[in-house]
Design a protein around this motif. Sequence first.
Motif, PDB file in Angstrom:
ATOM      1  N   ILE A  58      48.578  52.761  34.240  1.00  0.00           N
ATOM      2  CA  ILE A  58      48.933  52.955  35.648  1.00  0.00           C
ATOM      3  C   ILE A  58      49.875  54.155  35.768  1.00  0.00           C
ATOM      4  O   ILE A  58      50.660  54.449  34.869  1.00  0.00           O
ATOM      5  CB  ILE A  58      49.592  51.690  36.238  1.00  0.00           C
ATOM      6  N   GLU A  59      49.764  54.852  36.918  1.00  0.00           N
ATOM      7  CA  GLU A  59      50.597  56.036  37.143  1.00  0.00           C
ATOM      8  C   GLU A  59      50.983  56.093  38.615  1.00  0.00           C
ATOM      9  O   GLU A  59      50.183  55.759  39.505  1.00  0.00           O
ATOM     10  CB  GLU A  59      49.837  57.303  36.753  1.00  0.00           C
ATOM     11  N   GLY A  60      52.204  56.491  38.867  1.00  0.00           N
ATOM     12  CA  GLY A  60      52.694  56.567  40.238  1.00  0.00           C
ATOM     13  C   GLY A  60      54.197  56.709  40.274  1.00  0.00           C
ATOM     14  O   GLY A  60      54.820  57.060  39.259  1.00  0.00           O
ATOM     15  N   PRO A  61      54.817  56.466  41.422  1.00  0.00           N
ATOM     16  CA  PRO A  61      56.270  56.549  41.537  1.00  0.00           C
ATOM     17  C   PRO A  61      56.960  55.721  40.453  1.00  0.00           C
ATOM     18  O   PRO A  61      56.556  54.591  40.176  1.00  0.00           O
ATOM     19  CB  PRO A  61      56.546  56.008  42.933  1.00  0.00           C
ATOM     20  N   SER A  62      57.979  56.308  39.889  1.00  0.00           N
ATOM     21  CA  SER A  62      58.654  55.687  38.747  1.00  0.00           C
ATOM     22  C   SER A  62      59.110  54.260  39.033  1.00  0.00           C
ATOM     23  O   SER A  62      58.875  53.347  38.234  1.00  0.00           O
ATOM     24  CB  SER A  62      59.856  56.538  38.333  1.00  0.00           C
ATOM     25  N   ALA A  63      59.770  54.043  40.163  1.00  0.00           N
ATOM     26  CA  ALA A  63      60.276  52.716  40.489  1.00  0.00           C
ATOM     27  C   ALA A  63      59.147  51.713  40.634  1.00  0.00           C
ATOM     28  O   ALA A  63      59.243  50.559  40.202  1.00  0.00           O
ATOM     29  CB  ALA A  63      61.116  52.770  41.758  1.00  0.00           C
ATOM     30  N   LEU A  64      58.043  52.164  41.224  1.00  0.00           N
ATOM     31  CA  LEU A  64      56.901  51.273  41.451  1.00  0.00           C
ATOM     32  C   LEU A  64      56.212  50.928  40.134  1.00  0.00           C
ATOM     33  O   LEU A  64      55.803  49.777  39.918  1.00  0.00           O
ATOM     34  CB  LEU A  64      55.923  51.934  42.423  1.00  0.00           C
ATOM     35  N   VAL A  65      56.072  51.904  39.252  1.00  0.00           N
ATOM     36  CA  VAL A  65      55.462  51.654  37.939  1.00  0.00           C
ATOM     37  C   VAL A  65      56.320  50.671  37.142  1.00  0.00           C
ATOM     38  O   VAL A  65      55.804  49.737  36.527  1.00  0.00           O
ATOM     39  CB  VAL A  65      55.287  52.967  37.164  1.00  0.00           C
ATOM     40  N   THR A  66      57.633  50.857  37.180  1.00  0.00           N
ATOM     41  CA  THR A  66      58.533  49.962  36.452  1.00  0.00           C
ATOM     42  C   THR A  66      58.443  48.538  36.997  1.00  0.00           C
ATOM     43  O   THR A  66      58.390  47.567  36.237  1.00  0.00           O
ATOM     44  CB  THR A  66      59.975  50.464  36.551  1.00  0.00           C
ATOM     45  N   ALA A  67      58.425  48.407  38.325  1.00  0.00           N
ATOM     46  CA  ALA A  67      58.332  47.080  38.929  1.00  0.00           C
ATOM     47  C   ALA A  67      57.005  46.409  38.574  1.00  0.00           C
ATOM     48  O   ALA A  67      56.953  45.207  38.277  1.00  0.00           O
ATOM     49  CB  ALA A  67      58.491  47.187  40.441  1.00  0.00           C
ATOM     50  N   THR A  68      55.926  47.179  38.589  1.00  0.00           N
ATOM     51  CA  THR A  68      54.603  46.631  38.257  1.00  0.00           C
ATOM     52  C   THR A  68      54.543  46.191  36.805  1.00  0.00           C
ATOM     53  O   THR A  68      53.969  45.147  36.475  1.00  0.00           O
ATOM     54  CB  THR A  68      53.508  47.665  38.545  1.00  0.00           C
ATOM     55  N   LYS A  69      55.147  46.985  35.939  1.00  0.00           N
ATOM     56  CA  LYS A  69      55.177  46.645  34.512  1.00  0.00           C
ATOM     57  C   LYS A  69      55.937  45.345  34.282  1.00  0.00           C
ATOM     58  O   LYS A  69      55.527  44.504  33.474  1.00  0.00           O
ATOM     59  CB  LYS A  69      55.815  47.789  33.727  1.00  0.00           C
ATOM     60  N   ASN A  70      57.034  45.173  34.991  1.00  0.00           N
ATOM     61  CA  ASN A  70      57.871  43.994  34.787  1.00  0.00           C
ATOM     62  C   ASN A  70      57.254  42.729  35.375  1.00  0.00           C
ATOM     63  O   ASN A  70      57.365  41.640  34.800  1.00  0.00           O
ATOM     64  CB  ASN A  70      59.255  44.227  35.393  1.00  0.00           C
ATOM     65  N   THR A  71      56.623  42.848  36.499  1.00  0.00           N
ATOM     66  CA  THR A  71      56.090  41.663  37.186  1.00  0.00           C
ATOM     67  C   THR A  71      54.637  41.376  36.845  1.00  0.00           C
ATOM     68  O   THR A  71      54.216  40.211  36.837  1.00  0.00           O
ATOM     69  CB  THR A  71      56.213  41.833  38.706  1.00  0.00           C
ATOM     70  N   GLN A  72      53.873  42.446  36.571  1.00  0.00           N
ATOM     71  CA  GLN A  72      52.426  42.339  36.330  1.00  0.00           C
ATOM     72  C   GLN A  72      51.762  41.438  37.384  1.00  0.00           C
ATOM     73  O   GLN A  72      50.997  40.512  37.050  1.00  0.00           O
ATOM     74  CB  GLN A  72      52.150  41.838  34.915  1.00  0.00           C
ATOM     75  N   ASN A  73      52.087  41.734  38.624  1.00  0.00           N
ATOM     76  CA  ASN A  73      51.563  40.927  39.730  1.00  0.00           C
ATOM     77  C   ASN A  73      50.228  41.456  40.225  1.00  0.00           C
ATOM     78  O   ASN A  73      50.026  41.681  41.415  1.00  0.00           O
ATOM     79  CB  ASN A  73      52.580  40.881  40.871  1.00  0.00           C
ATOM     80  N   PHE A  74      49.296  41.654  39.293  1.00  0.00           N
ATOM     81  CA  PHE A  74      47.940  42.084  39.618  1.00  0.00           C
ATOM     82  C   PHE A  74      46.989  41.461  38.593  1.00  0.00           C
ATOM     83  O   PHE A  74      47.425  40.927  37.570  1.00  0.00           O
ATOM     84  CB  PHE A  74      47.828  43.611  39.601  1.00  0.00           C
ATOM     85  N   ASN A  75      45.711  41.505  38.863  1.00  0.00           N
ATOM     86  CA  ASN A  75      44.710  40.888  38.000  1.00  0.00           C
ATOM     87  C   ASN A  75      43.610  41.873  37.639  1.00  0.00           C
ATOM     88  O   ASN A  75      43.248  42.742  38.452  1.00  0.00           O
ATOM     89  CB  ASN A  75      44.066  39.682  38.694  1.00  0.00           C
ATOM     90  N   LEU A  76      43.066  41.710  36.436  1.00  0.00           N
ATOM     91  CA  LEU A  76      41.838  42.393  36.019  1.00  0.00           C
ATOM     92  C   LEU A  76      40.798  41.304  35.794  1.00  0.00           C
ATOM     93  O   LEU A  76      41.076  40.321  35.103  1.00  0.00           O
ATOM     94  CB  LEU A  76      42.064  43.203  34.745  1.00  0.00           C
ATOM     95  N   TYR A  77      39.606  41.466  36.343  1.00  0.00           N
ATOM     96  CA  TYR A  77      38.648  40.361  36.325  1.00  0.00           C
ATOM     97  C   TYR A  77      37.214  40.856  36.245  1.00  0.00           C
ATOM     98  O   TYR A  77      36.914  42.035  36.494  1.00  0.00           O
ATOM     99  CB  TYR A  77      38.832  39.492  37.566  1.00  0.00           C
ATOM    100  N   LEU A  78      36.330  39.907  35.877  1.00  0.00           N
ATOM    101  CA  LEU A  78      34.880  40.106  35.913  1.00  0.00           C
ATOM    102  C   LEU A  78      34.302  39.146  36.942  1.00  0.00           C
ATOM    103  O   LEU A  78      34.536  37.938  36.862  1.00  0.00           O
ATOM    104  CB  LEU A  78      34.249  39.817  34.541  1.00  0.00           C
ATOM    105  N   ASN A  79      33.533  39.671  37.873  1.00  0.00           N
ATOM    106  CA  ASN A  79      32.889  38.826  38.877  1.00  0.00           C
ATOM    107  C   ASN A  79      31.477  38.501  38.412  1.00  0.00           C
ATOM    108  O   ASN A  79      30.582  39.344  38.430  1.00  0.00           O
ATOM    109  CB  ASN A  79      32.862  39.553  40.218  1.00  0.00           C
ATOM    110  N   LEU A  80      31.291  37.236  37.956  1.00  0.00           N
ATOM    111  CA  LEU A  80      30.002  36.814  37.403  1.00  0.00           C
ATOM    112  C   LEU A  80      29.321  35.759  38.266  1.00  0.00           C
ATOM    113  O   LEU A  80      28.315  35.184  37.856  1.00  0.00           O
ATOM    114  CB  LEU A  80      30.214  36.256  35.981  1.00  0.00           C
ATOM    115  N   LYS A  81      29.847  35.513  39.432  1.00  0.00           N
ATOM    116  CA  LYS A  81      29.374  34.395  40.252  1.00  0.00           C
ATOM    117  C   LYS A  81      27.902  34.505  40.627  1.00  0.00           C
ATOM    118  O   LYS A  81      27.201  33.491  40.707  1.00  0.00           O
ATOM    119  CB  LYS A  81      30.216  34.293  41.515  1.00  0.00           C
ATOM    120  N   ASP A  82      27.438  35.699  40.856  1.00  0.00           N
ATOM    121  CA  ASP A  82      26.059  35.862  41.341  1.00  0.00           C
ATOM    122  C   ASP A  82      25.091  36.257  40.232  1.00  0.00           C
ATOM    123  O   ASP A  82      23.946  36.639  40.520  1.00  0.00           O
ATOM    124  CB  ASP A  82      26.026  36.928  42.452  1.00  0.00           C
ATOM    125  N   LEU A  83      25.529  36.181  38.974  1.00  0.00           N
ATOM    126  CA  LEU A  83      24.672  36.611  37.872  1.00  0.00           C
ATOM    127  C   LEU A  83      23.908  35.425  37.293  1.00  0.00           C
ATOM    128  O   LEU A  83      24.402  34.300  37.250  1.00  0.00           O
ATOM    129  CB  LEU A  83      25.509  37.267  36.775  1.00  0.00           C
TER     130      LEU A  83
END
Length: 339
Positions: A58-83
């Motif tokens: 991830i890349e962006g404003p320093s404060a935002l990158v640091t906050a994202t790194k600390n909280t990891q309040n996002f998800n990476l996923y695979l959508n397989l529902k319709d397969l």
Amino acid sequence: MWLFFFVSTPGVGSTRDSNQSNTSTVTKRTTLTVPLQLQADVDKYYITGYPQNVKVTIEGPSALVTATKNTQNFNLYLNLKDLSIGQHRVQIKESGLNSELTYNIKPKYVTVNIQRRETKRFAVDVDYNKESLATGYEAGTTEVSPDTVTVTGADSEIEKISKVVVKPILPKGIKSTFDQEVLVQALDKNGKTVNVTLNPQTVHVKIPITIQSKQVSINLKQKGDSNNTNFTFESDVKNIKVFGTQSQISAIGDSVDIPIDVSDVTSNTKKSIDLGSALGNKVAFTDPETINVTINTGSTTSSTNSSSNSTNSTNTNNSSTDNSNSSNTNSTESNNSEQ
């Protein structure tokens, strides 16, 4: 008046605003390792081929990158529902990242295999090398806890399972009970690992390892050719303990013959006898391992008899001489009388 002067005077608040602006424009980049989630009916389908974790930069404003790194309040996923069932190449997606951040996911795509899910219980077999046991030792009944495991996987993989087994590795020459946690494996008919999930993944294996023993008396027996037939044997040891397998011990009576080789014996002597060799390896080992045997040839008695005979002969000769002298004396006296 002071507030009016502070707000209206040019440049008073400009330094603060400038510092905030500079902070917000400083960019930062970092790479995170994030669990990959599945959007699918995992109770119905068994899905393989995807990594447990993926990397995202991830890349962006320093404060935002640091906050994202600390909280990891996002998800990476695979959508397989319709397969449908089968293999699919699917893109990894994200949700929850701030729009001011740019990101790069590696890998971007993964190939997954979707199959109908099946769960089945299997008994656990134990497979180990019995040649690892020390000579004469035997393994008792193996204990496995738990003795069954739950196997979950694609129905096509479950069908491949020939057996579920643990393969404990026993130390070479082991003489005591084996007691360890051992990894469980699901194998096909060719002995290859099947891609399934086992619960539990390890089981407790206990293999009792013992040796049988028996106390017996010993009989010292002459062995080998010799001109002397008057051998006698003596030993301080009268009883020994023999060790071996159940069949070996069962074949041994209450007493055993210990052959004593006299082919090289010409006089009274002592020998150390290896009991294991003497018993022809009929047992694993004995306690004691060796005994000392005194071999008497009877030569002392023969020498005594010879000396006795020699003495008797000397006495006989002396007696004859005395008798001869006596006769000569009598003859002389007779002649003198006649004269």
